[in-house]
Write an enzyme that holds these catalytic residues in place. Structure first.
Site, PDB file in Angstrom:
ATOM      1  CD  GLN A 121      89.031  53.726  11.838  1.00 40.62           C
ATOM      2  OE1 GLN A 121      89.299  54.236  12.881  1.00 40.62           O
ATOM      3  NE2 GLN A 121      90.147  53.778  10.950  1.00 40.62           N
TER       4      GLN A 121
ATOM      5  CD  GLU B 236      94.027  50.391  12.176  1.00 38.71           C
ATOM      6  OE1 GLU B 236      94.340  51.554  12.226  1.00 38.71           O
ATOM      7  OE2 GLU B 236      94.827  49.369  11.800  1.00 38.71           O
TER       8      GLU B 236
ATOM      9  NE  ARG C 182     102.141  53.386   9.147  1.00 43.96           N
ATOM     10  CZ  ARG C 182     102.426  53.687   7.830  1.00 43.96           C
ATOM     11  NH1 ARG C 182     103.033  54.390   7.541  1.00 43.96           N
ATOM     12  NH2 ARG C 182     101.625  52.819   7.104  1.00 43.96           N
TER      13      ARG C 182
ATOM     14  CG  PHE D 255      99.403  53.213  13.047  1.00 47.16           C
ATOM     15  CD1 PHE D 255      98.165  52.942  13.549  1.00 47.16           C
ATOM     16  CD2 PHE D 255     100.203  52.183  12.824  1.00 47.16           C
ATOM     17  CE1 PHE D 255      97.863  51.587  13.765  1.00 47.16           C
ATOM     18  CE2 PHE D 255     100.069  50.768  13.101  1.00 47.16           C
ATOM     19  CZ  PHE D 255      98.861  50.361  13.548  1.00 47.16           C
TER      20      PHE D 255
ATOM     21  CB  ALA E  79      97.498  52.043   6.521  1.00 48.64           C
TER      22      ALA E  79
ATOM     23  CD  GLU F 271      97.326  56.977   8.680  1.00 49.72           C
ATOM     24  OE1 GLU F 271      97.457  56.348   7.592  1.00 49.72           O
ATOM     25  OE2 GLU F 271      97.636  56.603   9.885  1.00 49.72           O
TER      26      GLU F 271
END
Ligand code: MTE
Ligand code: LUZ
Ligand code: MOS
Length: 749
Positions: free
Chosen positions: A191, A226, A304, A338, A503, A704
């Site tokens: 990613q 990621e 987060r 996340f 994200a 997400e």
């Protein structure tokens, strides 16, 4: 527009990493890894493996020309274990051979000598020993200490949340080859192509311009690629550099499951205070994140969790603290949401506790506290264009929550061994990387002489349909036929310095850059049309040029030809950076998100109280897509995310034993949702709104947020269990597997 990959996916023509036609002389690499979770590494004997026919080389830390370091946020993760082993499955080196089979046979011949050290797998234990990845973080709003006194009701509790295996269908892998001047071309299932490029440069001690990373598509990433696609890519690049031969590595499923990190498990304490009319006046929570043995993305995930600790609710007094705890597990990493889902689960558990203790339906408490314009998040951002109440009301009225609750109550009255449960799950998710610096992207567009268009951006296609959305943008902005536009692979030579596609912001950031590039090209072509084709108000439709509504004799092809003859630049590179956002990490205050995505879902479950098994009858959702660019893709994202969220909350149980060994290392022991466990009905309605200016063409990010509807699965089952076994106190311990459900059904009976 249907997903541009759809036909190739179903007919098997899509190229994934392992489908790349092999270059002549390709060698295969396989990592060998630590067989314990914590130890001093005394000696590695590779001589037997090396002597096998077909084995070319075995590479370990001492073969690294640059730095033995792949940590992204914090430099605390070696590519290969050198003196110490920190988790079971930690790579120690790679075997390179003429076939994968030989690699596997050779791996059995490698002897690793070590002296074992104590193993920690529990984040609270790590916290007690002060083993932290980074300093603790906390967010504060109002004053909780003085607020407790004003509360009519105060409840405290403890929550356990387990991790989740990404289980992308395509496992981790990479394929590297040297070019003539010592530069390296590498195909990577990542990613984050730039992270791969940067890390290869560091480990191989070469400049970034000598590393070309190319990514066509991923067979799923879900956050697991990621950061954690990088190590494998560095390993094959290292081997390719040493041997001057192409080297490829694709992990087998059990190797992938053992060696890679997952969604972070959390342990948490909460304290919630309510007024007599069910307003949440104060909320305090402490999160113990199980980070694993190295930082990876844990500090950002931790942050987060705090951002989303109050979910879609306004709480005037908040104090939330989070510790990233260092344990001897593979470093845990990004996973759809996340850290946000874990933050939300804890406040939902707190509300559930209040609801059960007071005998007030959870939905009544949830509804009382939904966000409104003008409210303040604990991190200082002021709520605007809020859809929390709209989504809730539209869900409640549209799906007739009252009659669902009544039907469930009646059913439970009439049935003794089958019980139903229902839960409402609101969501609110902030869109932007919380690290402001990462919110920018680039696009490169070429219009060729024949009028065909090629687009490159930093976005990685991983099944989420970003390439289709990018194509739609080019088509809309230029007026050309979809067949005239091609979306190229993501390549670090064409697009530099990319943020990972993550994200949920991939389409927003790269799409906005693409709009800018198309706009510049369009303005040049408009001028050519005005000055040379006598078209004062250019519009292109189906490749035909229009002057206002008036059809002309000219085509898109004529226009491009004319522009080319006039030596007009038919290429454009654009850069977009999200405006307005900022965040002060020290103070924990700012405006970190471009906007928020809202929604609400009603989940209904039936529990078999003899067996502890359950089935979801219905999930009904009102989701805030803004003005959707592509309803098919967005609905697909919602359905997939909901099922993935339900899986996390119900069936998917990661178990490490006390020695830190992964016991659930295959699909025989790790159960993900299959077609039979998907809810019988998933009903999706879109909230009709204006969309948001900072969303791509007002189409809000969708990747997400819908996963978090899955949280409701836990509470729906819990309601059914309470109907069978009333008046008992149950732990909050996700996932609610059939085994745990059965224990609760008969707890104290
Ligand atoms: N959908 C599919 N099919 N496969 C994936 O790997 N990843 C999810 C989501 N949807 C994923 C997916 C995650 S974790 C993110 S962050 C977003 O897609 C990333 O893409 P976007 O930014 O273009 O929405
Ligand atoms: N990755 C990241 C993310 O680096 N920062 C984020 O804020 C984020 N949020 C969601 C998913 N990945
Ligand atoms: Mo997604 S967890 O941002 O890759």
């Amino acid at each position: 527009m249907i997903n541009i990959d759809a036909h190739n996916h179903v007919s098997g023509k899509s190229i994934y990493l392992d489908d790349i036609i092999e270059w002549k002389g390709t060698l295969f690499a396989l990592p060998f890894d630590a067989p314990v979770a914590h130890a001093r590494l005394d000696h590695v004997d590779v001589s037997k493996a090396l002597s096998m026919s077909g084995v070319v080389v075995v590479l370990t830390a001492k073969d690294i020309p640059g730095k033995n370091q792949i940590g992204g946020i914090i430099a605390d993760e070696p590519l290969f274990a050198e003196e110490d082993i920190h988790f079971w499955g930690q790579p120690i080196g790679i075997i390179v051979a003429t076939s994968e089979r030989i690699c596997r046979l050779a791996r059995e011949q490698i002897e690793i000598k070590f002296s074992e050290l104590p193993v920690i797998t529990d984040p609270r234990e790590a916290h007690a020993q002060n083993k932290l990845i980074c300093p603790p973080r906390n967010f504060q709003l109002g004053d909780v200490t003085s607020a407790w006194g004003q509360c009519q009701h105060v409840f405290e509790g403890k929550v356990e949340i387990n991790g989740q295996e990404h289980l992308y269908i395509e496992t981790q892998g990479a394929y590297a080859r040297m070019k003539e001047d010592g530069s390296i071309l590498i195909a990577s299932s990542t990613q984050g192509p730039t992270a791969v490029q940067r890390t290869i440069a560091k480990v191989l001690d070469i400049p970034m311009h000598k590393v070309e990373v190319d990514t066509v598509r991923l067979g799923g990433g879900f956050g697991g690629k990621e950061d954690q696609a990088t190590g494998w890519a560095v390993m094959v690049a290292l081997a390719a550099q040493k041997l001057r031969k192409p080297v490829k590595m694709v992990l087998h499923r059990m190797d992938d499951m053992r060696m890679t990190g997952k969604r972070h498990p959390y342990s948490a304490d909460f304290k919630i205070g309510l007024s007599s009319d069910m307003k949440i006046l104060a909320y305090e929570a402490t999160f113990f994140q199980n980070a694993g043995a190295a930082a990876d993305l844990s500090p950002a995930v931790l942050e987060r969790t705090l951002f989303h600790a109050t979910n879609a609710y306004f709480v005037p007094n908040v104090h939330v603290t989070a510790y990233s705890c260092k344990t001897n597990l593979p470093p845990n990493t990004a996973f759809r949401g996340f850290g946000g889902p874990q933050g939300k689960f804890v406040i939902e558990a707190a509300i559930s506790k209040a609801s059960e203790s007071l005998g007030v339906p959870a939905a009544d408490i949830q509804k009382q506290n939904l966000l409104n314009d003008g409210d303040e998040f604990s991190y200082g951002q002021i709520v605007d264009q809020c859809e929390a109440q709209n989504a809730w009301n539209s869900c409640e009225e549209g799906f007739d929550l009252k009659s669902i609750q009544e039907r469930v109550r009646l059913f439970n009255e009439q049935n003794s061994h089958i019980k139903k449960g229902v839960a409402v799950q609101p969501i609110c998710f902030g869109i932007s990387f919380t690290n402001t610096m990462m919110n920018h992207a680039r696009a490169l567009v070429h219009i060729y002489q024949d009028g065909s268009v090629v687009v490159s951006t930093g976005a990685v296609e991983m099944g989420q349909g970003v390439n289709t959305k990018l194509l739609q943008i080019a088509v809309r902005k230029l007026g050309v036929q979809p067949g005239s536009v091609r979306i190229e692979s993501t390549n670090t030579l064409r697009i530099a310095n990319t943020s990972p596609t993550a994200a949920s912001a991939g389409a927003d950031l790269n799409g906005k850059a693409l709009e800018m590039a198309c706009k510049s090209l369009w303005e040049r072509l408009e001028q050519v049309a005005a000055e040379h084709l006598n078209i004062s108000n250019l519009r292109v439709q189906n490749d035909i040029l229009y002057d206002n509504q008036q059809k002309t004799d000219h085509t898109w092809h004529d226009l491009v030809q004319k522009a080319f003859q006039l030596r007009v630049n038919l290429s454009e590179h654009a850069h977009y950076a999200t405006p307005l956002i900022h965040f002060d990490k020290e103070k924990g205050k700012g405006h970190p998100f471009a906007y928020h995505v809202y929604g609400a879902a009603i989940l209904e479950v039936t529990v078999d109280c003899l067996r502890g098994t359950y089935h979801f009858d219905k999930v009904q959702i009102v989701h805030d897509l803004g003005v959707s660019m592509n309803v098919h893709i967005d609905n697909g994202q919602i359905e997939g995310a909901v099922v993935q969220g339900i899986g996390w909350m119900t069936l998917e149980e990661i178990i490490y034993n006390k020695e830190g060994r992964l016991m659930t290392n295959a699909l025989s022991t790790y159960k993900i949702p299959d077609i039979y466990s998907v809810p019988s009905e998933i009903n999706i309605k879109h909230l009709e709104t204006e969309g948001h200016e900072l969303a791509i063409q007002k189409s809000k990010a969708v990747g997400e947020p819908p996963l978090m509807y899955g949280l409701g699965a836990y509470f729906a089952i819990r309601n059914a269990v309470s109907a069978f076994n009333p008046g008992k106190e149950f732990a909050f311990d996700a996932p609610y597997t059939p085994e745990k459900v059965l224990m609760d059904l008969y707890k104290g009976r």
